[in-house]
Scaffold this motif. Structure first.
Motif, PDB file in Angstrom:
ATOM      1  N   TRP A  30       0.868  -1.194   0.000  1.00 58.53           N
ATOM      2  CA  TRP A  30       0.000   0.000   0.000  1.00 58.53           C
ATOM      3  C   TRP A  30       0.896   1.233   0.000  1.00 58.53           C
ATOM      4  N   ASP A  31       0.731   2.098  -0.985  1.00 56.14           N
ATOM      5  CA  ASP A  31       1.587   3.288  -1.077  1.00 56.14           C
ATOM      6  C   ASP A  31       1.461   4.180   0.158  1.00 56.14           C
ATOM      7  N   LEU A  32       0.314   4.130   0.833  1.00 59.04           N
ATOM      8  CA  LEU A  32       0.138   4.895   2.069  1.00 59.04           C
ATOM      9  C   LEU A  32       1.189   4.492   3.102  1.00 59.04           C
ATOM     10  N   HIS A  33       1.424   3.192   3.243  1.00 58.44           N
ATOM     11  CA  HIS A  33       2.402   2.702   4.219  1.00 58.44           C
ATOM     12  C   HIS A  33       3.833   3.065   3.817  1.00 58.44           C
ATOM     13  N   VAL A  34       4.087   3.003   2.528  1.00 51.83           N
ATOM     14  CA  VAL A  34       5.432   3.347   2.058  1.00 51.83           C
ATOM     15  C   VAL A  34       5.752   4.800   2.382  1.00 51.83           C
ATOM     16  N   LYS A  35       4.788   5.676   2.104  1.00 55.84           N
ATOM     17  CA  LYS A  35       5.019   7.107   2.304  1.00 55.84           C
ATOM     18  C   LYS A  35       4.937   7.514   3.772  1.00 55.84           C
ATOM     19  N   GLU A  36       3.952   6.963   4.509  1.00 58.56           N
ATOM     20  CA  GLU A  36       3.697   7.433   5.872  1.00 58.56           C
ATOM     21  C   GLU A  36       4.452   6.633   6.931  1.00 58.56           C
ATOM     22  N   ALA A  37       4.574   5.315   6.755  1.00 56.37           N
ATOM     23  CA  ALA A  37       5.238   4.487   7.763  1.00 56.37           C
ATOM     24  C   ALA A  37       6.742   4.391   7.518  1.00 56.37           C
ATOM     25  N   LEU A  38       7.104   4.001   6.283  1.00 59.69           N
ATOM     26  CA  LEU A  38       8.526   3.876   5.966  1.00 59.69           C
ATOM     27  C   LEU A  38       9.178   5.218   5.647  1.00 59.69           C
TER      28      LEU A  38
END
Length: 525
Positions: free
Chosen positions: A108-116
């Motif tokens: 999920w691109d959300l996790h890539v941008k916000e978590a990682l």
């Protein structure tokens, strides 16, 4: 032959993330061995880079000739600023010695941008690097595409790119994860078919959570649409609302759709594996659970009972024996000799159906189960019950008396526990005492102290685990308690059970069974 579906059990990792679920290292080894007997293809043992208990499990399971080859280690892709050689989590996966590694990455691109907090391209490199590195060093690498369905709905193009990175790195199977458990069956089918158009016939797996009560249905539909590996847990245990329940998925796939999951004989162990996991986890059985619950084939209404006595198909969707369960009529218990013989065979005991002792054993079994005894997870106690009833058990000692004192001498000091026992062994009376760190420990030590001079092999036996369950919460401190004890020696591990209002008495029953089983197997097995 029907299509083979590969079963990937994650009870020992995902399942332990549920509230109230907790297994010791030895529990996990015993469950892993039971899962092998049941026919599970892959057993996820834990995340060796995350906690000492999982590291201990992988060290212990290496010693198991039965389970070692089936175990998978779970972990994450390498961290953004580290190489695989310098990433502790990646190295812990290799050090686990597991022949299979399952590694998850961000879809999920959300996790890539916000978590990682890294670029989308950098995440693709991480996925590729991690899988390619592991593929050179272990037999099998599965890639868990975490949050795949949410990721696909948010950015389908990027979600597919993450899968293609895993394919390029030669992952053995891509597992599509409904990590938040909110995907509906119709959209899951649509997304899986879209994925197949993009990547062709590459092996796919499914990993569903149950937050919208669709995990079982979604797993079945995934298989019907080409998925080859199904992940789930025994009894559906898992974080939040749980994982896909293998105890429902397996019989549904095999009995309803004809897929090949386990052998017919292994499927008959479904109830046993469900209850075994519950017992070792000290968890109450869900009697209303489909297929494996005690009420799954229970009938109470007059019309229903009248009909099933003529033809069980009138109110049963399968024969309960296919999954190791049995039909029950609540207004009159119809269980008989065949049930006892079946249960004895389940524990490896062969009984002649014409043996005159069967009725006595059956009545005793009913009496004990009515009091709260459960023999799943306490196989040794069941074997002793049957052998004593058949008259082929030699008594090794007789209890004359025991006393346990638990004294607290001041508010600042811990309690002081002392146990005294008087036993008769071969006509000789032995009277001794021991001090322990609690009443049960003191009683255990006193029993051993009295018996070891007659039976030196008891020195090789040790108590591994001790569990207590309150059987009726409404009675408060007067409630009946069930004690489950796990013991081992250099060759075997076995479980025993005791039930009583008095917790010391229940503990004594389980302790004595454990000792008697040890002495019996040393003498005759």
């Amino acid at each position: 032959m029907s299509r083979k579906i590969y079963l990937y059990d994650t009870t020992l990792r995902d399942g332990t993330q549920a509230e109230d679920v907790n297994f010791t290292v030895q529990d996990k080894v015993r469950i892993a061995e039971a899962l092998v007997d049941f026919g599970i293809d892959y057993i996820e043992g834990g995340w060796p880079g995350s906690n000492p208990r999982d590291i201990d499990f992988f060290n212990e399971v290496k010693k198991s000739k039965k389970a070692a080859a089936y175990v998978a280690a779970f972990g994450s892709t390498r961290r953004a600023k580290l190489s695989c050689d310098s990433d502790d989590n990646i190295q812990a996966l290799l050090q686990s010695g597991a022949p299979t590694v399952t590694i998850f990455g961000k879809t999920w691109d959300l996790h890539v941008k916000e978590a990682l907090k890294i670029s989308l391209e950098a995440n693709l490199e991480i996925i590729f690097d991690s899988i390619a590195y592991l593929k050179k060093r272990v037999n099998t690498v599965f890639y868990d595409a975490e949050h795949f369905f949410d990721g696909y709905k948010a950015n389908a193009e990027y979600a597919i790119k993450t899968l293609k990175a895993a394919i390029e790195a030669k992952a053995d199977c891509l597992v599509l994860c409904d990590t938040n458990g909110g995907t509906m069956p119709d959209e899951l089918v649509e997304i899986i078919n879209n994925v197949k158009k993009e990547i062709g016939d590459y092996p796919l797996g499914i990993h569903c959570h149950n937050d919208s009560e669709c995990a079982v249905a979604n797993s079945i539909l995934a298989v019907k649409n080409g998925i080859v590996q199904v992940q789930g847990t025994i009894n559906g245990y898992g974080e939040r609302c749980g994982n896909a329940n293998l105890c429902s998925i397996i019989p549904n796939l095999q009995l309803k759709y004809g897929y090949q999951c386990v052998s017919e004989d292994q499927l008959k162990r479904l109830v046993k594996i469900s209850r075994f996991v519950n017992e070792l986890g000290n968890l109450k059985h869900n009697i209303h659970q489909p297929y494996v619950g005690r009420s799954a084939f229970a009938h109470k209404g007059g019309v229903h009972v009248s009909a099933i006595l003529k033809n069980s198909r009138t109110y049963e969707h399968i024969e309960p024996e296919l999954v190791g369960n049995k039909q029950r009529v609540l207004i009159s218990d119809l269980s008989g000799k065949s049930n006892l013989i079946y249960k004895a065979r389940d524990f490896g005991l062969e009984i002649d159906q014409n043996d005159p002792n069967l009725n006595t054993i059956l009545e005793k079994l009913k009496e004990l189960e009515n009091k709260g005894f459960q023999f799943e997870g306490a196989e040794a106690s069941f074997e002793l019950l049957v052998r004593k009833g058949l008259g082929n058990f030699r008594k090794f000692f007789d209890l004359l008396s025991f006393r346990v004192i638990d004294e607290k001498r001041s508010a600042l000091e811990p309690p002081f526990a002392e146990a005294t026992v008087m036993l008769m062994v071969g006509g000789e009376i032995e009277h001794t005492a021991a001090i322990g760190n609690g009443p049960v420990n003191a009683l255990d030590l006193a029993l051993r102290k009295a018996l070891e001079k007659f039976y030196p092999s008891l020195k090789t036996m040790e108590l591994v685990d001790f569990k207590v369950r309150i059987l009726s919460g409404k009675d408060g401190t007067k409630a009946v308690t069930r004690v489950l004890i796990e013991s081992k020696d250099e060759k075997d591990i076995w479980g025993t059970v005791g039930v009583a209002h008095n917790i010391i008495d229940a503990s004594y029953q389980a302790l004595v069974d454990s000792i008697e089983y040890k002495l019996f197997k040393d003498a005759y097995k």
